[in-house]
Motif scaffolding. Structure first.
Motif, PDB file in Angstrom:
ATOM      1  N   UNK A  67       0.866  -1.167   0.000  1.00 45.36           N
ATOM      2  CA  UNK A  67       0.000   0.000   0.000  1.00 45.36           C
ATOM      3  C   UNK A  67       0.907   1.222   0.000  1.00 45.36           C
ATOM      4  N   UNK A  68       0.616   2.166  -0.867  1.00 44.10           N
ATOM      5  CA  UNK A  68       1.353   3.428  -0.876  1.00 44.10           C
ATOM      6  C   UNK A  68       0.335   4.529  -0.612  1.00 44.10           C
ATOM      7  N   UNK A  69       0.654   5.374   0.369  1.00 41.67           N
ATOM      8  CA  UNK A  69      -0.216   6.487   0.720  1.00 41.67           C
ATOM      9  C   UNK A  69       0.523   7.780   0.408  1.00 41.67           C
ATOM     10  N   UNK A  70      -0.040   8.549  -0.527  1.00 40.78           N
ATOM     11  CA  UNK A  70       0.520   9.851  -0.882  1.00 40.78           C
ATOM     12  C   UNK A  70      -0.130  10.924  -0.030  1.00 40.78           C
ATOM     13  N   UNK A  71       0.690  11.804   0.529  1.00 42.41           N
ATOM     14  CA  UNK A  71       0.221  12.975   1.265  1.00 42.41           C
ATOM     15  C   UNK A  71       0.350  14.166   0.325  1.00 42.41           C
ATOM     16  N   UNK A  72      -0.698  14.442  -0.426  1.00 42.47           N
ATOM     17  CA  UNK A  72      -0.643  15.495  -1.431  1.00 42.47           C
ATOM     18  C   UNK A  72      -0.735  16.884  -0.826  1.00 42.47           C
ATOM     19  N   UNK A  73      -1.000  16.974   0.476  1.00 41.01           N
ATOM     20  CA  UNK A  73      -0.970  18.264   1.166  1.00 41.01           C
ATOM     21  C   UNK A  73       0.466  18.723   1.361  1.00 41.01           C
ATOM     22  N   UNK A 121      -3.075   4.245   8.800  1.00 44.07           N
ATOM     23  CA  UNK A 121      -3.887   5.343   9.323  1.00 44.07           C
ATOM     24  C   UNK A 121      -3.881   6.515   8.357  1.00 44.07           C
ATOM     25  N   UNK A 122      -4.982   7.227   8.343  1.00 47.25           N
ATOM     26  CA  UNK A 122      -5.104   8.419   7.521  1.00 47.25           C
ATOM     27  C   UNK A 122      -4.619   9.625   8.304  1.00 47.25           C
ATOM     28  N   UNK A 123      -3.825  10.472   7.660  1.00 48.91           N
ATOM     29  CA  UNK A 123      -3.436  11.742   8.271  1.00 48.91           C
ATOM     30  C   UNK A 123      -4.570  12.754   8.144  1.00 48.91           C
ATOM     31  N   UNK A 124      -5.418  12.536   7.180  1.00 45.13           N
ATOM     32  CA  UNK A 124      -6.491  13.478   6.874  1.00 45.13           C
ATOM     33  C   UNK A 124      -7.716  13.279   7.763  1.00 45.13           C
ATOM     34  N   UNK A 125      -8.057  12.019   8.051  1.00 45.96           N
ATOM     35  CA  UNK A 125      -9.239  11.705   8.841  1.00 45.96           C
ATOM     36  C   UNK A 125      -8.818  11.090  10.172  1.00 45.96           C
ATOM     37  N   UNK A 126      -8.876  11.886  11.228  1.00 48.81           N
ATOM     38  CA  UNK A 126      -8.486  11.403  12.551  1.00 48.81           C
ATOM     39  C   UNK A 126      -9.293  10.176  12.934  1.00 48.81           C
ATOM     40  N   UNK A 127      -8.596   9.164  13.398  1.00 48.30           N
ATOM     41  CA  UNK A 127      -9.253   7.950  13.859  1.00 48.30           C
ATOM     42  C   UNK A 127      -9.494   6.907  12.778  1.00 48.30           C
ATOM     43  N   UNK A 128      -9.255   7.244  11.509  1.00 51.11           N
ATOM     44  CA  UNK A 128      -9.446   6.261  10.446  1.00 51.11           C
ATOM     45  C   UNK A 128      -8.182   5.427  10.300  1.00 51.11           C
ATOM     46  N   UNK A 129      -8.322   4.144  10.548  1.00 45.99           N
ATOM     47  CA  UNK A 129      -7.222   3.199  10.392  1.00 45.99           C
ATOM     48  C   UNK A 129      -7.794   1.922   9.788  1.00 45.99           C
ATOM     49  N   UNK A 130      -7.082   1.386   8.795  1.00 45.79           N
ATOM     50  CA  UNK A 130      -7.527   0.176   8.131  1.00 45.79           C
ATOM     51  C   UNK A 130      -6.518  -0.928   8.395  1.00 45.79           C
ATOM     52  N   UNK A 131      -7.004  -2.028   8.962  1.00 43.33           N
ATOM     53  CA  UNK A 131      -6.155  -3.206   9.205  1.00 43.33           C
ATOM     54  C   UNK A 131      -6.272  -4.098   7.986  1.00 43.33           C
ATOM     55  N   UNK A 152       5.246  10.355   0.438  1.00 44.21           N
ATOM     56  CA  UNK A 152       4.449   9.136   0.480  1.00 44.21           C
ATOM     57  C   UNK A 152       5.038   8.189   1.502  1.00 44.21           C
ATOM     58  N   UNK A 153       4.210   7.254   1.933  1.00 42.65           N
ATOM     59  CA  UNK A 153       4.619   6.199   2.853  1.00 42.65           C
ATOM     60  C   UNK A 153       4.215   4.874   2.246  1.00 42.65           C
ATOM     61  N   UNK A 154       5.084   3.887   2.390  1.00 40.60           N
ATOM     62  CA  UNK A 154       4.795   2.541   1.893  1.00 40.60           C
ATOM     63  C   UNK A 154       4.523   1.602   3.065  1.00 40.60           C
ATOM     64  N   UNK A 155       3.576   0.699   2.858  1.00 39.58           N
ATOM     65  CA  UNK A 155       3.174  -0.258   3.882  1.00 39.58           C
ATOM     66  C   UNK A 155       3.061  -1.645   3.273  1.00 39.58           C
ATOM     67  N   UNK A 156       3.196  -2.649   4.114  1.00 39.11           N
ATOM     68  CA  UNK A 156       2.945  -4.033   3.696  1.00 39.11           C
ATOM     69  C   UNK A 156       1.444  -4.275   3.759  1.00 39.11           C
ATOM     70  N   UNK A 157       1.001  -5.265   3.035  1.00 39.26           N
ATOM     71  CA  UNK A 157      -0.429  -5.548   2.939  1.00 39.26           C
ATOM     72  C   UNK A 157      -1.028  -5.985   4.278  1.00 39.26           C
TER      73      UNK A 157
END
Length: 75
Positions: A33-39, A60-70, A50-55
């Protein structure tokens, strides 16, 4: 392969152009998973942060507090 190129190049520039602040790309083939922080900046030649993650990580989202996907729950 065409979709990957489309996601990492075309969509990235389009989303930034129209003000998308955070963009997640899930690559099931590479199990990543790659998450781009376009801000944080502009994408000109991958200059957006951007940050890279393993599947199997919790992302966690930097934009939406409390949103985390396992993502391990989807394997």
């Amino acid at each position: 392969p065409g979709s990957v190129r489309h996601d990492y190049i075309h969509k990235l520039f389009l989303y930034e152009r129209y003000g998308v602040k955070e963009y997640w790309i899930i690559d099931p083939t590479n199990k990543s998973i790659r998450v781009y922080d376009l801000q944080a900046g502009t994408t000109g030649n991958e200059s957006a942060l951007f940050s890279d993650y393993a599947i199997n990580d919790i992302v966690s989202s930097k934009l939406f507090n409390g949103l985390a996907v396992d993502f391990s729950e989807f394997e």
